[in-house]
Design a protein around this motif. Structure first.
Motif, PDB file in Angstrom:
ATOM      1  N   CYS A  81       0.837  -1.191   0.000  1.00 30.13           N
ATOM      2  CA  CYS A  81       0.000   0.000   0.000  1.00 30.13           C
ATOM      3  C   CYS A  81       0.878   1.249   0.000  1.00 30.13           C
ATOM      4  CB  CYS A  81      -0.941  -0.008   1.207  1.00 30.13           C
ATOM      5  SG  CYS A  81      -0.138  -0.064   2.815  1.00 30.13           S
ATOM      6  N   GLY A  82       0.472   2.235  -0.772  1.00 35.12           N
ATOM      7  CA  GLY A  82       1.240   3.472  -0.914  1.00 35.12           C
ATOM      8  C   GLY A  82       2.137   3.475  -2.129  1.00 35.12           C
ATOM      9  N   SER A  83       2.483   2.284  -2.621  1.00 38.07           N
ATOM     10  CA  SER A  83       3.337   2.203  -3.805  1.00 38.07           C
ATOM     11  C   SER A  83       2.485   2.251  -5.064  1.00 38.07           C
ATOM     12  CB  SER A  83       4.169   0.921  -3.790  1.00 38.07           C
ATOM     13  OG  SER A  83       3.326  -0.216  -3.935  1.00 38.07           O
ATOM     14  N   GLU A  84       3.146   2.497  -6.182  1.00 41.26           N
ATOM     15  CA  GLU A  84       2.437   2.533  -7.458  1.00 41.26           C
ATOM     16  C   GLU A  84       2.037   1.114  -7.852  1.00 41.26           C
ATOM     17  OE1 GLU A  84       3.171   3.923 -12.119  1.00 41.26           O
ATOM     18  OE2 GLU A  84       4.633   4.394 -10.542  1.00 41.26           O
ATOM     19  N   ARG A  85       0.824   0.967  -8.306  1.00 42.41           N
ATOM     20  CA  ARG A  85       0.357  -0.363  -8.687  1.00 42.41           C
ATOM     21  C   ARG A  85       1.116  -0.843  -9.917  1.00 42.41           C
ATOM     22  NH1 ARG A  85      -5.769  -1.921 -10.539  1.00 42.41           N
ATOM     23  NH2 ARG A  85      -4.868  -1.724 -12.625  1.00 42.41           N
ATOM     24  N   PRO A  86       1.752  -2.017  -9.829  1.00 39.22           N
ATOM     25  CA  PRO A  86       2.500  -2.528 -10.981  1.00 39.22           C
ATOM     26  C   PRO A  86       1.554  -3.041 -12.064  1.00 39.22           C
ATOM     27  CG  PRO A  86       2.470  -4.163  -9.253  1.00 39.22           C
ATOM     28  CD  PRO A  86       1.798  -2.930  -8.680  1.00 39.22           C
TER      29      PRO A  86
END
Length: 481
Positions: A81-86
């Protein structure tokens, strides 16, 4: 049927093997969301390696994981969560982790979640009357909401309000974008089924908990296997897993009888120092259209484990199997009253723990099968966990929420520590299995080529689903294995 209150089994449903409880981060990693600039870091220092299970894989990347259910052909991308969705080719669902709100349709999924000690994240459960866990029952009474199974619109809303919904293939709302299917019930080994703890652990970043628990289960299982096969290398009774389906509108009013040859049952029987009744069927179950053909296959069997989707007495079983006083002596298992059912632990509504704890705890299940095959295997008295002798009218233990001591504690492995058990060989001259050929250690093979066989198990699956509704799909799948 006699009922008794839960006594020594209470500990199996209320204690914690990991001392983890609601809100604890012990055994968890990357519990917080990350800032965009930190997403490239390796967030998952602890990884899970799949050793026994054949039906799921986990691939680790810096800020996400790709989990595949090979049986359901499902690909789930779990990104921090918080990261860019791959972007992952053919992904069926993108799920931010660690998951904060969870729903589960099957009782086995609920058992895995509780074994990890992360049930504080569960919002909804399906087939809730069937759940035997005391602490999940308490949570259902106070915190968790059952799925509104009579209202599909309400169910859709409940599902979408969760980060992930765990289901079995063929279950409710297969088109939900946050559904992750799990196929633990299709694994062909007992340890393979238990290793799905790592599948569920990946969603919670609970790899440390999952690895530790599975290592303990597999080590204990291997100890039981070694001891049983060392002590019982000659005396190996023949075990058959059987069931009966009464005539109903779901099977064209035609009864049938079944012998299960599922792979994980082979494991259990062989590892318990016994022999399996095998058929030449290439499917996981052989279904007979007449009692005569069915009984012919059971003529040299020492122990029957009945899994019929009914609850009945020993006399009713004999009648359903086509056995009377005149032919009872022909069958060693009937003559000696060695008929067992895995229904000892139940919920008030009759739900069986057989579809919960044994899937997670393969070591405890093997311990129980050893107790069935070799009742005097331990010098100290042994009371089975799930199996009861139907011919002796042994009681069932009904679990209620009152048996829970800490509803957020991890579900404890009910197995004894194998190394602490003093195994003893059973002397063939003293054994109940006087008709066993002690020189034979291979499976008993029964040729079904000339028997009255029903092809496939679709009828049984349809009957269970029709009886229980869509939520019964998981149970149906288990009953045809």
């Amino acid at each position: 049927m006699k009922l008794v209150a839960l006594a020594t089994l209470v500990a199996a449903f209320g204690s914690s093997v990991l001392a983890a409880s609601g809100g604890s981060t012990q055994g968890l990693q990357s519990t917080e969301c990350v800032a965009a600039g930190d997403a490239s870091k390796n967030l998952y220092a602890t990884k899970s390696e799949v050793k026994y299970a054949k039906l799921f894989t986990i691939e680790y990347h810096d800020s996400y994981k790709v989990v595949n259910d090979l049986a359901a052909n499902g690909t789930y991308v779990l990104y921090q969560c918080g990261s860019e969705r791959p972007s992952v080719k053919n992904a069926d669902a993108y799920i931010p982790i660690p998951v904060k709100s969870v729903a589960a349709w099957s009782t086995s999924a609920a058992a895995f979640i509780e074994a990890l000690g992360v049930q504080d994240h569960v919002q909804n459960l399906g087939t809730s009357p069937s759940i035997t866990s005391a602490c999940l029952q308490e949570l259902l009474a106070e915190v968790i909401k059952p799925f509104d199974e009579g209202n599909s619109t309400s169910v859709d809303v409940q599902e979408q309000n969760n980060t992930v919904v765990f289901n079995m293939p063929g279950g409710e709302d297969a088109n939900a974008t946050n559904t992750a299917f799990s196929s633990e019930y299709l694994e062909t080994s007992a340890l393979g089924r238990s290793e799905w703890i790592k599948f569920f652990g990946a969603f919670f970043n609970a790899e440390e908990r999952a690895n530790k628990l599975f290592d303990e289960i597999s080590s204990n299982y291997e100890c039981f296997t070694h001891k049983a096969n060392s002590e019982f290398n000659k005396l190996r009774p023949v075990v058959a897993w059987t069931s009966y389906a009464a005539p109903s509108s779901f099977n064209n009013n035609t009864a049938y009888w079944q012998i299960s040859v599922a792979g994980y049952k082979y494991d259990l029987v062989r590892d318990a120092g016994a022999r399996m009744l095998n058929t030449t069927s290439r499917t996981q179950s052989t279904m007979f259209s007449s009692a005569a053909a069915f009984l012919d296959a059971l003529e040299d069997v020492d122990i029957v484990i009945d899994e019929s989707f009914v609850s009945y007495t020993y006399s009713e079983l004999l009648k359903n199997y086509g056995i009377s006083g005149s032919n009872k002596a022909k069958y060693p298992w009937a003559a000696a009253g060695r008929v067992f059912r895995p229904d000892r632990i139940q919920s008030t509504a009759g739900g069986l723990d057989w579809f919960e704890s044994p899937v997670v705890f393969a070591d405890a299940l093997l311990q129980d099968v050893i107790g069935v095959a070799h009742p005097k295997f331990a010098k100290s008295a042994y009371s089975p966990i799930w199996f009861r002798n139907l011919s002796k009218d042994e009681p069932v233990a009904v679990v209620t929420a009152s048996n829970c001591t800490d509803m957020y504690a991890a579900r404890k492995d009910p197995a004894a520590t194998c190394s602490s058990i003093d195994f003893q060989s059973a002397n063939p001259t003293d054994s109940a299995y006087s008709g066993v050929d002690v020189s034979q250690t291979q499976d008993l093979i029964y040729d079904i080529s000339k028997s009255e066989i029903i092809s496939g198990a679709a009828a049984l699956r349809a009957a269970v689903v029709a009886t229980l509704g869509g939520a019964g799909a998981a149970l149906a799948a288990l009953y045809v294995l």
